[in-house]
Scaffold this motif. Structure first.
Motif, PDB file in Angstrom:
ATOM      1  N   SER A  28       0.821  -1.208   0.000  1.00 46.28           N
ATOM      2  CA  SER A  28       0.000   0.000   0.000  1.00 46.28           C
ATOM      3  C   SER A  28       0.859   1.265   0.000  1.00 46.28           C
ATOM      4  N   ASP A  29       2.060   1.227   0.598  1.00 47.35           N
ATOM      5  CA  ASP A  29       2.955   2.386   0.562  1.00 47.35           C
ATOM      6  C   ASP A  29       3.396   2.692  -0.869  1.00 47.35           C
ATOM      7  N   VAL A  30       3.711   1.651  -1.617  1.00 47.27           N
ATOM      8  CA  VAL A  30       4.139   1.828  -2.999  1.00 47.27           C
ATOM      9  C   VAL A  30       2.975   2.362  -3.839  1.00 47.27           C
ATOM     10  N   VAL A  31       1.790   1.789  -3.664  1.00 46.27           N
ATOM     11  CA  VAL A  31       0.619   2.223  -4.432  1.00 46.27           C
ATOM     12  C   VAL A  31       0.236   3.645  -4.041  1.00 46.27           C
ATOM     13  N   ASN A  32       0.352   3.993  -2.762  1.00 47.00           N
ATOM     14  CA  ASN A  32       0.053   5.360  -2.334  1.00 47.00           C
ATOM     15  C   ASN A  32       1.021   6.365  -2.948  1.00 47.00           C
ATOM     16  N   THR A  33       2.297   5.995  -3.071  1.00 48.49           N
ATOM     17  CA  THR A  33       3.258   6.871  -3.727  1.00 48.49           C
ATOM     18  C   THR A  33       2.883   7.078  -5.189  1.00 48.49           C
ATOM     19  N   THR A  99      -7.079   2.168  -6.177  1.00 46.08           N
ATOM     20  CA  THR A  99      -7.881   2.017  -4.963  1.00 46.08           C
ATOM     21  C   THR A  99      -8.218   0.550  -4.724  1.00 46.08           C
ATOM     22  N   MET A 100      -8.525  -0.170  -5.790  1.00 46.72           N
ATOM     23  CA  MET A 100      -8.832  -1.603  -5.639  1.00 46.72           C
ATOM     24  C   MET A 100      -7.590  -2.398  -5.257  1.00 46.72           C
ATOM     25  N   LEU A 101      -6.397  -1.971  -5.698  1.00 51.43           N
ATOM     26  CA  LEU A 101      -5.169  -2.678  -5.328  1.00 51.43           C
ATOM     27  C   LEU A 101      -4.842  -2.497  -3.854  1.00 51.43           C
ATOM     28  N   VAL A 102      -5.117  -1.314  -3.315  1.00 49.79           N
ATOM     29  CA  VAL A 102      -4.805  -1.043  -1.916  1.00 49.79           C
ATOM     30  C   VAL A 102      -5.865  -1.639  -0.998  1.00 49.79           C
ATOM     31  N   ASN A 103      -7.110  -1.535  -1.366  1.00 47.31           N
ATOM     32  CA  ASN A 103      -8.227  -2.023  -0.542  1.00 47.31           C
ATOM     33  C   ASN A 103      -8.891  -3.207  -1.223  1.00 47.31           C
ATOM     34  N   PRO A 104      -8.453  -4.438  -0.907  1.00 43.94           N
ATOM     35  CA  PRO A 104      -9.030  -5.601  -1.577  1.00 43.94           C
ATOM     36  C   PRO A 104     -10.542  -5.740  -1.342  1.00 43.94           C
ATOM     37  N   GLY A 105     -11.046  -5.207  -0.250  1.00 47.73           N
ATOM     38  CA  GLY A 105     -12.479  -5.299   0.031  1.00 47.73           C
ATOM     39  C   GLY A 105     -13.288  -4.184  -0.589  1.00 47.73           C
ATOM     40  N   TYR A 106     -12.636  -3.321  -1.366  1.00 43.28           N
ATOM     41  CA  TYR A 106     -13.309  -2.166  -1.979  1.00 43.28           C
ATOM     42  C   TYR A 106     -14.302  -2.645  -3.036  1.00 43.28           C
ATOM     43  N   ASN A 107     -15.514  -2.110  -2.965  1.00 38.79           N
ATOM     44  CA  ASN A 107     -16.555  -2.471  -3.929  1.00 38.79           C
ATOM     45  C   ASN A 107     -16.990  -1.224  -4.664  1.00 38.79           C
ATOM     46  N   LEU A 108     -16.787  -1.183  -5.967  1.00 38.69           N
ATOM     47  CA  LEU A 108     -17.125  -0.032  -6.788  1.00 38.69           C
ATOM     48  C   LEU A 108     -18.630   0.207  -6.821  1.00 38.69           C
ATOM     49  N   LEU A 109     -19.422  -0.852  -6.719  1.00 42.44           N
ATOM     50  CA  LEU A 109     -20.870  -0.745  -6.835  1.00 42.44           C
ATOM     51  C   LEU A 109     -21.559  -0.446  -5.525  1.00 42.44           C
ATOM     52  N   LYS A 110     -20.829  -0.366  -4.457  1.00 43.17           N
ATOM     53  CA  LYS A 110     -21.403  -0.130  -3.132  1.00 43.17           C
ATOM     54  C   LYS A 110     -21.879   1.263  -2.966  1.00 43.17           C
TER      55      LYS A 110
END
Length: 110
Positions: A28-33, A99-110
């Motif tokens: 997540s640090d790498v993806v946030n950068t 966002t999906m790479l950092v948060n595996p539980g992230y749901n776009l349709l939610k």
């Protein structure tokens, strides 16, 4: 603006760079950068688009009825609008993927 972002990089999670050296201990640090760099680039592109609109407006105002210069100003306006739309859609797509790479539980349709 750039100096402030880089200067704040000494603290983890702030500035353009999310972590420094061995402090990057997770994916997540790498993806946030990456996300910070993309967001900074987007803001710089918005600034440049604003400048381009101002240049096109100046050309339009100083055309004095010359159809060639008015046409050139319209072309600049159109190119900036098309570029801004493409840039915005690309940013949205990349932002959603990161966002999906950092948060595996992230749901776009939610």
């Amino acid at each position: 603006m750039f100096n402030t972002l880089v200067a704040n990089a000494q603290e983890k999670g702030t500035g353009l760079i999310a972590c420094v050296g061995l402090e990057c201990d997770s994916w997540s640090d790498v993806v946030n950068t990456i996300q910070n760099v993309i967001n900074f680039s987007f803001k710089a592109a918005v600034f440049l688009a604003t400048i381009s609109f101002a240049v096109a407006g100046w050309k339009y105002l100083t055309a004095r009825g010359d159809t060639g210069k008015v046409g050139e100003a319209h072309k600049i306006f159109l190119m900036v609008v098309k570029g801004f739309i493409v840039m915005s859609l690309a940013w949205l797509l990349v932002n959603q993927i990161l966002t999906m790479l950092v948060n595996p539980g992230y749901n776009l349709l939610k």
